[in-house]
Scaffold this active site. Structure first.
Site, PDB file in Angstrom:
ATOM      1  N   HIS A 268       0.873  -1.182   0.000  1.00 50.95           N
ATOM      2  CA  HIS A 268       0.000   0.000   0.000  1.00 50.95           C
ATOM      3  C   HIS A 268       0.908   1.230   0.000  1.00 50.95           C
ATOM      4  CE1 HIS A 268      -3.471   2.406   0.646  1.00 50.95           C
ATOM      5  NE2 HIS A 268      -3.768   2.135   1.900  1.00 50.95           N
ATOM      6  N   HIS A 307      -2.262  -2.061  -9.791  1.00 52.87           N
ATOM      7  CA  HIS A 307      -3.222  -1.481  -8.866  1.00 52.87           C
ATOM      8  C   HIS A 307      -4.485  -2.317  -8.878  1.00 52.87           C
ATOM      9  CE1 HIS A 307      -5.668   1.529  -6.825  1.00 52.87           C
ATOM     10  NE2 HIS A 307      -4.522   2.035  -6.421  1.00 52.87           N
ATOM     11  N   ASP A 363       2.853   5.647  -6.621  1.00 50.98           N
ATOM     12  CA  ASP A 363       4.096   5.518  -5.874  1.00 50.98           C
ATOM     13  C   ASP A 363       5.333   5.429  -6.756  1.00 50.98           C
ATOM     14  OD1 ASP A 363       3.076   5.560  -3.276  1.00 50.98           O
ATOM     15  OD2 ASP A 363       2.342   3.525  -3.507  1.00 50.98           O
TER      16      ASP A 363
HETATM   17  N1  ACO Z   1       4.826  -6.675 -10.575  1.00 55.45           N
HETATM   18  C1  ACO Z   1       4.675  -7.857 -11.224  1.00 55.45           C
HETATM   19  N2  ACO Z   1       3.512  -8.508 -11.367  1.00 55.45           N
HETATM   20  C2  ACO Z   1       2.434  -7.943 -10.800  1.00 55.45           C
HETATM   21  C3  ACO Z   1       2.499  -6.721 -10.101  1.00 55.45           C
HETATM   22  C4  ACO Z   1       3.752  -6.094  -9.996  1.00 55.45           C
HETATM   23  N3  ACO Z   1       3.895  -4.929  -9.360  1.00 55.45           N
HETATM   24  N4  ACO Z   1       1.278  -6.403  -9.639  1.00 55.45           N
HETATM   25  C5  ACO Z   1       0.459  -7.400 -10.030  1.00 55.45           C
HETATM   26  N5  ACO Z   1       1.165  -8.330 -10.724  1.00 55.45           N
HETATM   27  C6  ACO Z   1       0.630  -9.532 -11.383  1.00 55.45           C
HETATM   28  C7  ACO Z   1       0.258 -10.583 -10.348  1.00 55.45           C
HETATM   29  O1  ACO Z   1       1.348 -11.432 -10.074  1.00 55.45           O
HETATM   30  C8  ACO Z   1      -0.889 -11.301 -11.059  1.00 55.45           C
HETATM   31  O2  ACO Z   1      -0.341 -12.132 -12.056  1.00 55.45           O
HETATM   32  P1  ACO Z   1      -1.033 -13.572 -12.363  1.00 55.45           P
HETATM   33  O3  ACO Z   1      -2.385 -13.233 -12.891  1.00 55.45           O
HETATM   34  O4  ACO Z   1      -0.119 -14.206 -13.325  1.00 55.45           O
HETATM   35  O5  ACO Z   1      -1.092 -14.291 -11.029  1.00 55.45           O
HETATM   36  C9  ACO Z   1      -1.607 -10.171 -11.785  1.00 55.45           C
HETATM   37  O6  ACO Z   1      -0.595  -9.162 -12.021  1.00 55.45           O
HETATM   38  C10 ACO Z   1      -2.756  -9.554 -11.001  1.00 55.45           C
HETATM   39  O7  ACO Z   1      -2.240  -9.052  -9.794  1.00 55.45           O
HETATM   40  P2  ACO Z   1      -2.929  -9.205  -8.372  1.00 55.45           P
HETATM   41  O8  ACO Z   1      -1.857  -9.448  -7.341  1.00 55.45           O
HETATM   42  O9  ACO Z   1      -4.069 -10.157  -8.433  1.00 55.45           O
HETATM   43  O10 ACO Z   1      -3.517  -7.753  -8.192  1.00 55.45           O
HETATM   44  P3  ACO Z   1      -4.059  -7.128  -6.855  1.00 55.45           P
HETATM   45  O11 ACO Z   1      -5.162  -6.237  -7.250  1.00 55.45           O
HETATM   46  O12 ACO Z   1      -4.355  -8.163  -5.831  1.00 55.45           O
HETATM   47  O13 ACO Z   1      -2.798  -6.299  -6.293  1.00 55.45           O
HETATM   48  C11 ACO Z   1      -1.274  -4.568  -5.886  1.00 55.45           C
HETATM   49  C12 ACO Z   1      -2.634  -4.950  -6.469  1.00 55.45           C
HETATM   50  C13 ACO Z   1      -1.164  -5.044  -4.424  1.00 55.45           C
HETATM   51  C14 ACO Z   1      -1.123  -3.045  -5.883  1.00 55.45           C
HETATM   52  C15 ACO Z   1      -0.167  -5.223  -6.741  1.00 55.45           C
HETATM   53  O14 ACO Z   1      -0.262  -4.747  -8.078  1.00 55.45           O
HETATM   54  C16 ACO Z   1       1.228  -4.971  -6.198  1.00 55.45           C
HETATM   55  O15 ACO Z   1       1.659  -5.685  -5.296  1.00 55.45           O
HETATM   56  N6  ACO Z   1       1.962  -3.933  -6.716  1.00 55.45           N
HETATM   57  C17 ACO Z   1       3.269  -3.606  -6.214  1.00 55.45           C
HETATM   58  C18 ACO Z   1       3.151  -2.808  -4.929  1.00 55.45           C
HETATM   59  C19 ACO Z   1       2.649  -1.397  -5.173  1.00 55.45           C
HETATM   60  O16 ACO Z   1       3.138  -0.695  -6.041  1.00 55.45           O
HETATM   61  N7  ACO Z   1       1.686  -0.992  -4.342  1.00 55.45           N
HETATM   62  C20 ACO Z   1       1.139   0.374  -4.375  1.00 55.45           C
HETATM   63  C21 ACO Z   1      -0.274   0.367  -4.812  1.00 55.45           C
HETATM   64  S1  ACO Z   1      -0.886   2.020  -4.911  1.00 55.45           S
HETATM   65  C22 ACO Z   1      -1.202   2.450  -3.325  1.00 55.45           C
HETATM   66  O17 ACO Z   1      -1.529   1.660  -2.486  1.00 55.45           O
HETATM   67  C23 ACO Z   1      -1.059   3.796  -2.978  1.00 55.45           C
END
Ligand code: ACO
Length: 429
Positions: A268, A307, A363
Protein backbone atom coordinates in the site's frame (compact mmCIF):
# COMPACT_ATOMS: atom_id res chain seq x y z
CA UNK A 1 -37.72 -4.83 -17.44
CA UNK A 2 -37.87 -5.37 -13.68
CA UNK A 3 -34.76 -4.41 -11.68
CA UNK A 4 -34.32 -7.89 -10.28
CA UNK A 5 -31.98 -10.81 -10.55
CA UNK A 6 -33.55 -14.27 -10.78
CA UNK A 7 -31.54 -16.99 -9.11
CA UNK A 8 -32.35 -20.65 -9.68
CA UNK A 9 -31.00 -22.93 -6.94
CA UNK A 10 -30.30 -26.21 -8.73
CA UNK A 11 -30.10 -28.01 -5.39
CA UNK A 12 -33.79 -27.39 -4.71
CA UNK A 13 -35.22 -26.17 -8.01
CA UNK A 14 -36.41 -23.00 -6.19
CA UNK A 15 -36.32 -19.60 -7.88
CA UNK A 16 -35.61 -16.30 -6.11
CA UNK A 17 -36.12 -12.75 -7.38
CA UNK A 18 -33.50 -10.50 -5.81
CA UNK A 19 -33.88 -6.70 -6.15
CA UNK A 20 -31.08 -4.83 -7.95
CA UNK A 21 -30.15 -1.34 -6.76
CA UNK A 22 -27.21 0.66 -8.18
CA UNK A 23 -26.10 -2.42 -10.16
CA UNK A 24 -25.74 -4.37 -6.93
CA UNK A 25 -27.69 -6.92 -4.95
CA UNK A 26 -27.75 -6.96 -1.18
CA UNK A 27 -25.80 -9.91 0.18
CA UNK A 28 -28.41 -10.25 2.95
CA UNK A 29 -31.04 -11.00 0.27
CA UNK A 30 -29.18 -14.24 -0.42
CA UNK A 31 -29.79 -15.53 3.11
CA UNK A 32 -33.27 -16.73 2.13
CA UNK A 33 -31.62 -19.27 -0.22
CA UNK A 34 -31.58 -22.49 1.79
CA UNK A 35 -31.83 -26.23 1.23
CA UNK A 36 -33.41 -26.93 4.63
CA UNK A 37 -35.35 -24.50 6.81
CA UNK A 38 -32.74 -24.60 9.56
CA UNK A 39 -29.81 -23.88 7.18
CA UNK A 40 -27.89 -20.65 7.84
CA UNK A 41 -28.60 -19.48 4.29
CA UNK A 42 -26.43 -18.49 1.31
CA UNK A 43 -23.47 -16.14 1.75
CA UNK A 44 -20.98 -14.71 -0.72
CA UNK A 45 -17.28 -15.58 -0.42
CA UNK A 46 -15.11 -12.61 -1.39
CA UNK A 47 -11.59 -12.61 0.09
CA UNK A 48 -9.97 -9.16 -0.19
CA UNK A 49 -13.33 -7.60 -1.15
CA UNK A 50 -12.63 -8.05 -4.84
CA UNK A 51 -16.27 -7.51 -5.80
CA UNK A 52 -18.05 -6.39 -2.66
CA UNK A 53 -19.26 -2.84 -2.04
CA UNK A 54 -19.36 -2.35 1.72
CA UNK A 55 -20.47 1.30 1.62
CA UNK A 56 -22.42 3.82 -0.41
CA UNK A 57 -20.08 6.79 -0.66
CA UNK A 58 -20.25 10.27 -2.16
CA UNK A 59 -16.62 11.27 -1.64
CA UNK A 60 -14.28 9.90 -4.31
CA UNK A 61 -15.01 8.37 -7.70
CA UNK A 62 -12.57 6.17 -9.61
CA UNK A 63 -12.99 4.60 -13.02
CA UNK A 64 -10.03 2.26 -13.05
CA UNK A 65 -10.37 1.22 -16.68
CA UNK A 66 -10.35 4.78 -17.92
CA UNK A 67 -7.85 6.09 -15.36
CA UNK A 68 -10.29 8.64 -13.88
CA UNK A 69 -10.18 10.02 -10.34
CA UNK A 70 -12.59 12.65 -8.96
CA UNK A 71 -12.92 14.13 -5.47
CA UNK A 72 -16.55 15.12 -4.95
CA UNK A 73 -16.96 15.31 -8.74
CA UNK A 74 -13.86 17.42 -9.43
CA UNK A 75 -11.21 15.74 -11.64
CA UNK A 76 -7.91 15.28 -9.80
CA UNK A 77 -6.02 16.99 -12.64
CA UNK A 78 -8.08 20.19 -12.13
CA UNK A 79 -7.62 20.13 -8.38
CA UNK A 80 -3.87 19.59 -8.77
CA UNK A 81 -3.60 22.43 -11.25
CA UNK A 82 -5.93 25.04 -9.78
CA UNK A 83 -6.26 24.44 -6.04
CA UNK A 84 -4.24 27.01 -4.21
CA UNK A 85 -3.96 25.05 -1.00
CA UNK A 86 -4.18 21.56 0.41
CA UNK A 87 -6.63 22.77 3.05
CA UNK A 88 -9.11 23.78 0.32
CA UNK A 89 -9.10 20.17 -0.95
CA UNK A 90 -9.34 18.79 2.59
CA UNK A 91 -12.41 21.00 3.09
CA UNK A 92 -13.89 19.71 -0.16
CA UNK A 93 -13.43 16.09 0.90
CA UNK A 94 -14.95 16.63 4.31
CA UNK A 95 -17.78 19.01 3.36
CA UNK A 96 -18.65 17.97 -0.19
CA UNK A 97 -18.27 21.47 -1.70
CA UNK A 98 -15.38 23.81 -2.40
CA UNK A 99 -15.27 26.46 0.32
CA UNK A 100 -16.18 30.10 -0.38
CA UNK A 101 -13.98 32.86 1.00
CA UNK A 102 -15.33 33.09 4.58
CA UNK A 103 -15.54 29.30 4.78
CA UNK A 104 -11.89 28.75 3.80
CA UNK A 105 -10.77 31.53 6.15
CA UNK A 106 -12.59 29.94 9.08
CA UNK A 107 -11.39 26.44 8.15
CA UNK A 108 -7.76 27.61 7.91
CA UNK A 109 -8.04 29.51 11.17
CA UNK A 110 -9.48 26.52 13.02
CA UNK A 111 -6.91 24.07 11.71
CA UNK A 112 -3.98 26.40 12.32
CA UNK A 113 -5.32 26.85 15.84
CA UNK A 114 -4.56 23.17 16.42
CA UNK A 115 -1.11 22.73 14.90
CA UNK A 116 0.80 22.77 18.20
CA UNK A 117 1.11 19.60 20.23
CA UNK A 118 1.08 19.19 24.00
CA UNK A 119 4.61 19.35 25.46
CA UNK A 120 4.04 15.91 26.96
CA UNK A 121 3.52 14.50 23.47
CA UNK A 122 6.86 16.00 22.54
CA UNK A 123 8.38 14.28 25.57
CA UNK A 124 6.69 11.04 24.60
CA UNK A 125 8.32 11.28 21.17
CA UNK A 126 11.69 11.91 22.80
CA UNK A 127 11.38 8.44 24.31
CA UNK A 128 11.75 6.70 20.95
CA UNK A 129 15.11 5.15 20.07
CA UNK A 130 17.36 7.30 17.87
CA UNK A 131 16.81 4.92 14.92
CA UNK A 132 13.04 4.38 15.31
CA UNK A 133 11.20 4.23 11.96
CA UNK A 134 9.37 7.57 11.53
CA UNK A 135 6.15 5.79 10.54
CA UNK A 136 6.26 3.76 13.75
CA UNK A 137 6.70 7.00 15.72
CA UNK A 138 3.91 8.65 13.74
CA UNK A 139 1.42 5.81 14.30
CA UNK A 140 2.15 5.54 18.04
CA UNK A 141 1.94 9.29 18.59
CA UNK A 142 -1.37 9.62 16.71
CA UNK A 143 -2.70 6.84 18.88
CA UNK A 144 -1.41 8.58 22.03
CA UNK A 145 -3.42 11.71 21.15
CA UNK A 146 -6.54 9.88 22.33
CA UNK A 147 -5.13 9.96 25.88
CA UNK A 148 -4.76 13.75 25.70
CA UNK A 149 -8.27 14.37 24.37
CA UNK A 150 -10.53 11.88 26.15
CA UNK A 151 -13.64 13.80 25.04
CA UNK A 152 -12.87 12.56 21.50
CA UNK A 153 -14.78 9.40 22.31
CA UNK A 154 -18.01 11.42 21.99
CA UNK A 155 -18.05 10.70 18.30
CA UNK A 156 -21.77 11.41 17.85
CA UNK A 157 -21.52 14.92 19.27
CA UNK A 158 -21.06 17.15 16.18
CA UNK A 159 -19.02 19.85 17.94
CA UNK A 160 -16.67 17.38 19.60
CA UNK A 161 -16.28 15.49 16.34
CA UNK A 162 -15.45 18.67 14.44
CA UNK A 163 -12.82 19.64 16.97
CA UNK A 164 -11.01 16.30 16.58
CA UNK A 165 -11.03 16.81 12.81
CA UNK A 166 -9.30 20.18 13.27
CA UNK A 167 -6.89 18.60 15.71
CA UNK A 168 -5.94 15.68 13.50
CA UNK A 169 -5.49 17.68 10.30
CA UNK A 170 -3.64 20.38 12.25
CA UNK A 171 -1.33 18.10 14.19
CA UNK A 172 -0.29 15.39 11.72
CA UNK A 173 2.35 17.57 9.99
CA UNK A 174 3.76 18.58 13.38
CA UNK A 175 4.01 14.98 14.58
CA UNK A 176 5.51 13.91 11.24
CA UNK A 177 8.14 16.66 11.34
CA UNK A 178 8.97 15.94 15.00
CA UNK A 179 9.52 12.27 14.07
CA UNK A 180 12.00 13.40 11.41
CA UNK A 181 13.82 15.82 13.71
CA UNK A 182 13.99 13.14 16.39
CA UNK A 183 15.66 10.68 14.04
CA UNK A 184 18.17 13.38 13.08
CA UNK A 185 18.80 14.38 16.68
CA UNK A 186 17.77 17.94 15.79
CA UNK A 187 15.69 20.29 17.96
CA UNK A 188 11.99 20.28 17.23
CA UNK A 189 10.68 23.32 15.36
CA UNK A 190 7.28 24.61 16.41
CA UNK A 191 4.64 25.42 13.79
CA UNK A 192 4.71 28.75 11.95
CA UNK A 193 1.06 29.49 11.33
CA UNK A 194 1.79 32.34 8.94
CA UNK A 195 2.96 29.80 6.38
CA UNK A 196 0.78 27.55 4.22
CA UNK A 197 0.04 23.97 5.31
CA UNK A 198 2.87 22.62 3.12
CA UNK A 199 5.16 25.61 3.82
CA UNK A 200 4.80 25.21 7.58
CA UNK A 201 5.57 21.53 7.27
CA UNK A 202 8.77 22.29 5.33
CA UNK A 203 9.70 24.82 7.98
CA UNK A 204 9.23 22.29 10.81
CA UNK A 205 11.34 19.79 8.81
CA UNK A 206 14.23 21.92 7.62
CA UNK A 207 14.51 25.17 9.61
CA UNK A 208 17.87 25.46 11.34
CA UNK A 209 19.14 28.78 12.68
CA UNK A 210 17.32 31.34 10.57
CA UNK A 211 14.75 33.48 12.43
CA UNK A 212 12.11 32.69 9.81
CA UNK A 213 12.11 29.84 7.31
CA UNK A 214 11.09 30.79 3.75
CA UNK A 215 10.11 27.73 1.74
CA UNK A 216 11.20 27.55 -1.87
CA UNK A 217 7.96 28.35 -3.77
CA UNK A 218 8.47 25.57 -6.35
CA UNK A 219 9.02 22.94 -3.66
CA UNK A 220 6.16 24.29 -1.54
CA UNK A 221 3.87 24.11 -4.56
CA UNK A 222 5.09 20.59 -5.43
CA UNK A 223 4.40 19.38 -1.90
CA UNK A 224 0.94 20.98 -2.00
CA UNK A 225 0.18 19.11 -5.23
CA UNK A 226 1.53 15.84 -3.79
CA UNK A 227 -0.64 16.33 -0.70
CA UNK A 228 -3.68 16.95 -2.93
CA UNK A 229 -2.99 13.83 -5.02
CA UNK A 230 -2.69 11.66 -1.92
CA UNK A 231 -5.64 13.07 0.02
CA UNK A 232 -8.13 10.33 -0.80
CA UNK A 233 -8.62 7.22 -2.88
CA UNK A 234 -12.00 5.77 -1.89
CA UNK A 235 -12.12 2.32 -0.25
CA UNK A 236 -8.42 1.41 -0.23
CA UNK A 237 -6.87 -0.75 2.48
CA UNK A 238 -6.22 2.05 4.99
CA UNK A 239 -9.56 3.80 4.43
CA UNK A 240 -11.36 0.52 4.86
CA UNK A 241 -9.39 0.09 8.10
CA UNK A 242 -10.44 3.57 9.25
CA UNK A 243 -14.07 2.77 8.55
CA UNK A 244 -13.85 -0.65 10.13
CA UNK A 245 -12.17 0.53 13.35
CA UNK A 246 -14.44 3.60 13.42
CA UNK A 247 -17.50 1.36 13.14
CA UNK A 248 -16.82 0.20 16.70
CA UNK A 249 -17.37 3.86 17.75
CA UNK A 250 -13.83 4.32 19.06
CA UNK A 251 -12.34 7.84 18.99
CA UNK A 252 -10.85 9.07 15.66
CA UNK A 253 -7.26 9.19 16.96
CA UNK A 254 -7.26 5.44 17.63
CA UNK A 255 -8.96 4.77 14.29
CA UNK A 256 -6.47 6.98 12.43
CA UNK A 257 -3.53 5.18 14.05
CA UNK A 258 -4.94 1.89 12.74
CA UNK A 259 -5.46 3.36 9.27
CA UNK A 260 -1.88 4.67 9.24
CA UNK A 261 -0.62 1.20 10.22
CA UNK A 262 -2.50 -0.28 7.24
CA UNK A 263 -0.99 2.39 5.01
CA UNK A 264 2.54 1.51 6.05
CA UNK A 265 2.57 -1.91 4.35
CA UNK A 266 4.72 -2.31 1.22
CA UNK A 267 1.68 -3.31 -0.86
CA UNK A 268 0.00 0.00 0.00
CA UNK A 269 1.58 3.32 1.02
CA UNK A 270 4.92 1.71 1.80
CA UNK A 271 5.39 1.08 -1.93
CA UNK A 272 7.03 4.47 -2.63
CA UNK A 273 9.85 3.54 -0.25
CA UNK A 274 10.03 0.06 -1.85
CA UNK A 275 10.31 1.63 -5.33
CA UNK A 276 13.40 3.62 -4.39
CA UNK A 277 15.00 0.65 -2.66
CA UNK A 278 14.34 -1.33 -5.83
CA UNK A 279 15.88 1.41 -8.03
CA UNK A 280 18.91 1.52 -5.73
CA UNK A 281 19.25 -2.23 -6.02
CA UNK A 282 18.95 -2.18 -9.84
CA UNK A 283 21.59 0.54 -10.01
CA UNK A 284 21.98 0.94 -13.78
CA UNK A 285 19.91 0.74 -16.95
CA UNK A 286 21.69 -2.33 -18.29
CA UNK A 287 20.29 -4.37 -15.35
CA UNK A 288 16.65 -3.54 -16.26
CA UNK A 289 16.06 -6.50 -18.65
CA UNK A 290 17.35 -8.92 -15.99
CA UNK A 291 14.99 -7.44 -13.38
CA UNK A 292 12.02 -7.60 -15.76
CA UNK A 293 12.91 -11.25 -16.45
CA UNK A 294 12.87 -11.98 -12.70
CA UNK A 295 9.48 -10.25 -12.36
CA UNK A 296 8.03 -12.31 -15.20
CA UNK A 297 9.35 -15.50 -13.61
CA UNK A 298 7.43 -14.55 -10.47
CA UNK A 299 10.62 -14.02 -8.40
CA UNK A 300 9.69 -10.47 -7.43
CA UNK A 301 7.20 -7.69 -8.06
CA UNK A 302 7.92 -4.49 -9.86
CA UNK A 303 7.17 -2.05 -7.04
CA UNK A 304 5.11 1.00 -8.02
CA UNK A 305 3.39 -1.00 -10.74
CA UNK A 306 -0.10 -2.44 -10.74
CA UNK A 307 -3.22 -1.48 -8.87
CA UNK A 308 -6.35 -3.23 -7.64
CA UNK A 309 -8.56 -0.63 -9.32
CA UNK A 310 -6.53 1.05 -12.08
CA UNK A 311 -6.16 -1.05 -15.19
CA UNK A 312 -4.85 2.01 -17.00
CA UNK A 313 -2.25 4.68 -16.21
CA UNK A 314 -2.89 6.00 -12.68
CA UNK A 315 -3.96 9.65 -13.26
CA UNK A 316 -1.96 10.69 -10.20
CA UNK A 317 1.21 9.16 -11.63
CA UNK A 318 0.79 11.32 -14.76
CA UNK A 319 0.60 14.53 -12.69
CA UNK A 320 3.55 13.45 -10.54
CA UNK A 321 5.73 12.62 -13.54
CA UNK A 322 5.22 16.17 -14.84
CA UNK A 323 5.78 17.67 -11.40
CA UNK A 324 9.07 15.79 -11.09
CA UNK A 325 10.63 17.90 -13.84
CA UNK A 326 9.58 21.15 -12.09
CA UNK A 327 11.15 19.96 -8.84
CA UNK A 328 14.35 18.79 -10.55
CA UNK A 329 14.78 22.31 -12.02
CA UNK A 330 15.36 23.43 -8.43
CA UNK A 331 16.99 20.43 -6.80
CA UNK A 332 18.89 19.00 -9.76
CA UNK A 333 17.76 15.81 -11.45
CA UNK A 334 17.41 12.72 -9.34
CA UNK A 335 19.82 10.33 -11.09
CA UNK A 336 17.30 7.50 -10.60
CA UNK A 337 14.83 9.23 -12.92
CA UNK A 338 16.45 7.83 -16.07
CA UNK A 339 16.40 4.37 -14.57
CA UNK A 340 12.71 4.71 -13.65
CA UNK A 341 11.86 5.95 -17.16
CA UNK A 342 13.71 3.02 -18.71
CA UNK A 343 11.96 0.57 -16.40
CA UNK A 344 8.60 2.07 -17.31
CA UNK A 345 9.40 2.04 -21.04
CA UNK A 346 10.43 -1.61 -21.08
CA UNK A 347 7.58 -2.72 -18.82
CA UNK A 348 4.91 -0.94 -20.84
CA UNK A 349 6.11 -2.66 -24.02
CA UNK A 350 6.30 -6.09 -22.45
CA UNK A 351 3.50 -8.58 -23.02
CA UNK A 352 3.50 -9.67 -19.35
CA UNK A 353 2.61 -6.16 -18.19
CA UNK A 354 0.33 -5.36 -21.15
CA UNK A 355 -1.70 -8.54 -20.64
CA UNK A 356 -2.14 -7.89 -16.94
CA UNK A 357 -2.78 -4.17 -17.46
CA UNK A 358 0.04 -3.22 -15.09
CA UNK A 359 0.85 0.50 -15.24
CA UNK A 360 2.85 2.81 -12.96
CA UNK A 361 0.84 3.80 -9.89
CA UNK A 362 1.09 6.91 -7.70
CA UNK A 363 4.10 5.52 -5.87
CA UNK A 364 6.32 4.98 -8.90
CA UNK A 365 7.46 8.60 -9.30
CA UNK A 366 6.54 10.21 -5.96
CA UNK A 367 9.61 8.78 -4.19
CA UNK A 368 11.93 10.36 -6.77
CA UNK A 369 10.54 13.79 -5.94
CA UNK A 370 10.60 13.17 -2.21
CA UNK A 371 14.21 12.07 -2.38
CA UNK A 372 15.20 15.10 -4.46
CA UNK A 373 13.52 17.31 -1.84
CA UNK A 374 15.71 15.80 0.87
CA UNK A 375 13.21 13.48 2.55
CA UNK A 376 14.80 10.20 3.68
CA UNK A 377 13.32 7.01 2.21
CA UNK A 378 11.80 5.70 5.41
CA UNK A 379 9.92 8.99 5.73
CA UNK A 380 7.93 8.49 2.49
CA UNK A 381 4.97 6.64 4.04
CA UNK A 382 4.66 9.47 6.57
CA UNK A 383 4.42 11.95 3.68
CA UNK A 384 1.53 9.86 2.37
CA UNK A 385 -0.21 9.65 5.75
CA UNK A 386 -0.27 13.45 6.33
CA UNK A 387 -2.71 14.30 3.51
CA UNK A 388 -4.53 10.95 3.65
CA UNK A 389 -5.65 11.87 7.18
CA UNK A 390 -8.19 14.25 5.59
CA UNK A 391 -9.52 11.41 3.39
CA UNK A 392 -9.71 9.00 6.34
CA UNK A 393 -11.67 11.55 8.34
CA UNK A 394 -14.09 12.23 5.47
CA UNK A 395 -14.83 8.50 5.25
CA UNK A 396 -15.01 8.09 9.01
CA UNK A 397 -17.57 10.87 9.21
CA UNK A 398 -19.60 9.51 6.29
CA UNK A 399 -19.58 6.07 7.88
CA UNK A 400 -20.83 7.32 11.24
CA UNK A 401 -23.65 9.28 9.59
CA UNK A 402 -24.75 6.40 7.34
CA UNK A 403 -27.89 4.74 8.73
CA UNK A 404 -27.06 1.57 6.73
CA UNK A 405 -23.86 1.00 8.73
CA UNK A 406 -23.30 -1.08 11.83
CA UNK A 407 -20.17 -2.45 13.46
CA UNK A 408 -18.08 -4.05 10.67
CA UNK A 409 -18.12 -7.79 11.07
CA UNK A 410 -17.57 -10.11 8.09
CA UNK A 411 -18.75 -13.72 8.10
CA UNK A 412 -16.52 -16.73 7.58
CA UNK A 413 -16.78 -20.12 5.95
CA UNK A 414 -15.69 -22.45 8.72
CA UNK A 415 -13.59 -25.37 7.52
CA UNK A 416 -12.00 -26.38 10.82
CA UNK A 417 -12.55 -29.41 13.03
CA UNK A 418 -16.08 -30.41 14.01
CA UNK A 419 -16.84 -30.70 17.73
CA UNK A 420 -14.55 -33.14 19.54
CA UNK A 421 -13.79 -33.96 23.17
CA UNK A 422 -10.77 -32.75 25.13
CA UNK A 423 -7.94 -35.30 25.42
CA UNK A 424 -5.65 -35.51 28.52
CA UNK A 425 -1.96 -34.75 27.82
CA UNK A 426 -0.75 -38.36 28.35
CA UNK A 427 -3.27 -39.65 25.79
CA UNK A 428 -2.31 -37.26 22.97
CA UNK A 429 -0.34 -38.63 20.01
N1 ACO B 1 4.83 -6.68 -10.58
C1 ACO B 1 4.68 -7.86 -11.22
N2 ACO B 1 3.51 -8.51 -11.37
C2 ACO B 1 2.43 -7.94 -10.80
C3 ACO B 1 2.50 -6.72 -10.10
C4 ACO B 1 3.75 -6.09 -10.00
N3 ACO B 1 3.89 -4.93 -9.36
N4 ACO B 1 1.28 -6.40 -9.64
C5 ACO B 1 0.46 -7.40 -10.03
N5 ACO B 1 1.17 -8.33 -10.72
C6 ACO B 1 0.63 -9.53 -11.38
C7 ACO B 1 0.26 -10.58 -10.35
O1 ACO B 1 1.35 -11.43 -10.07
C8 ACO B 1 -0.89 -11.30 -11.06
O2 ACO B 1 -0.34 -12.13 -12.06
P1 ACO B 1 -1.03 -13.57 -12.36
O3 ACO B 1 -2.38 -13.23 -12.89
O4 ACO B 1 -0.12 -14.21 -13.33
O5 ACO B 1 -1.09 -14.29 -11.03
C9 ACO B 1 -1.61 -10.17 -11.78
O6 ACO B 1 -0.60 -9.16 -12.02
C10 ACO B 1 -2.76 -9.55 -11.00
O7 ACO B 1 -2.24 -9.05 -9.79
P2 ACO B 1 -2.93 -9.20 -8.37
O8 ACO B 1 -1.86 -9.45 -7.34
O9 ACO B 1 -4.07 -10.16 -8.43
O10 ACO B 1 -3.52 -7.75 -8.19
P3 ACO B 1 -4.06 -7.13 -6.86
O11 ACO B 1 -5.16 -6.24 -7.25
O12 ACO B 1 -4.35 -8.16 -5.83
O13 ACO B 1 -2.80 -6.30 -6.29
C11 ACO B 1 -1.27 -4.57 -5.89
C12 ACO B 1 -2.63 -4.95 -6.47
C13 ACO B 1 -1.16 -5.04 -4.42
C14 ACO B 1 -1.12 -3.04 -5.88
C15 ACO B 1 -0.17 -5.22 -6.74
O14 ACO B 1 -0.26 -4.75 -8.08
C16 ACO B 1 1.23 -4.97 -6.20
O15 ACO B 1 1.66 -5.69 -5.30
N6 ACO B 1 1.96 -3.93 -6.72
C17 ACO B 1 3.27 -3.61 -6.21
C18 ACO B 1 3.15 -2.81 -4.93
C19 ACO B 1 2.65 -1.40 -5.17
O16 ACO B 1 3.14 -0.70 -6.04
N7 ACO B 1 1.69 -0.99 -4.34
C20 ACO B 1 1.14 0.37 -4.37
C21 ACO B 1 -0.27 0.37 -4.81
S1 ACO B 1 -0.89 2.02 -4.91
C22 ACO B 1 -1.20 2.45 -3.33
O17 ACO B 1 -1.53 1.66 -2.49
C23 ACO B 1 -1.06 3.80 -2.98
Amino acid sequence: MPDTLTILDNRTGKKYDIPIENDAIRAMDLRQIKVKDDDFGMMTYDPAFMNTASVKSRITYIDGDKGILHYRGYPIEQLAEHSTSFLEVAYLLLHGELPNSPQIDAWRHNIKHHTFIHESIKKLMEGFRYDAHPMGMFISTISALSTFYPEAKEILNPEVRQKQIYRLIGKVPTIAAFAYRHSKGMPYIYPDNNLTYAGNFLSMMYKIGEPRYTPNPVLEHALTVLFILHADHEQNCSTNTMRSIGSSHIDPFSACAGAAAALWGPLHGGANEAVLRMLDEIGSKDKVPEIIKGVKEGKRKLMGFGHRIYKNYDPRAKVIKKLAYEVFEVTGKNPKLDLALELERIALEDEYFVKRKLYPNVDFYSGLIYEAMGFPMDFFPVLFAIPRTAGWLAHWQEHLDDPDQKIARPRQIFLGAAKRNWVPLNKRS
